[in-house]
Design a protein around this motif. Structure first.
Motif, PDB file in Angstrom:
ATOM      1  N   SER A  21      59.493 -25.684  -8.348  1.00 56.87           N
ATOM      2  CA  SER A  21      59.954 -25.170  -7.060  1.00 56.87           C
ATOM      3  C   SER A  21      58.848 -25.198  -6.009  1.00 56.87           C
ATOM      4  N   TYR A  27      65.619 -25.261 -11.165  1.00 54.78           N
ATOM      5  CA  TYR A  27      64.245 -25.078 -10.699  1.00 54.78           C
ATOM      6  C   TYR A  27      63.648 -23.855 -11.383  1.00 54.78           C
ATOM      7  N   LEU A  76      64.567 -17.010  -5.647  1.00 55.33           N
ATOM      8  CA  LEU A  76      63.681 -18.080  -5.187  1.00 55.33           C
ATOM      9  C   LEU A  76      63.768 -18.150  -3.660  1.00 55.33           C
ATOM     10  N   PHE A 113      59.873 -21.885  -2.029  1.00 52.67           N
ATOM     11  CA  PHE A 113      60.416 -23.196  -2.396  1.00 52.67           C
ATOM     12  C   PHE A 113      59.716 -24.244  -1.528  1.00 52.67           C
TER      13      PHE A 113
END
Length: 116
Positions: free
Chosen positions: A9, A53, A85, A90
């Motif tokens: 990620s 991810y 996330l 990211f």
């Protein structure tokens, strides 16, 4: 899941875990003492845009290395919501295919007894 089917990620990782051990020494210890692999906490993964991810990029780097060298086939993971996330975390620029290691590799003679 196969580590090769999980994507990074972030675009870069530190070479050291929070416990001070490097990703390189972790791979080395896992190759010499395979049961240590089970002591590594499970990776957290989430599905985003049809791909899995990880939130744990250094662990993924270690597991991908072990898989590529034939030491493991798959790992247990914990699936989490993609809300875990955040956009600022990211940072991958290549779809999570690879990461850059921010610190240079330095050979270590870490003792296995100090590992965990």
């Amino acid at each position: 899941m196969k580590p090769s089917e999980i994507f990074f990620s972030q675009d870069s990782i530190k070479e050291k875990f929070d416990n001070g051990h490097t990703i390189y020494s972790t791979v080395s210890v896992c190759k010499k003492h395979p049961y240590v692999i089970n002591k590594i906490p499970r990776m957290r993964v989430c599905k985003k845009d049809g791909k899995w991810y990880t939130l744990d990029n250094r662990r993924l780097w270690v597991f991908r290395k072990l898989e590529a060298e034939g030491h493991i086939k798959d790992v247990k993971v914990n699936q989490v919501s993609k809300d875990r996330l955040p956009a600022e975390k990211f940072t991958t620029k290549n779809g999570g295919e690879s990461v850059v290691i921010r610190q240079p590799f330095v050979e270590s003679d870490e003792d296995f007894d100090d590992f965990f």
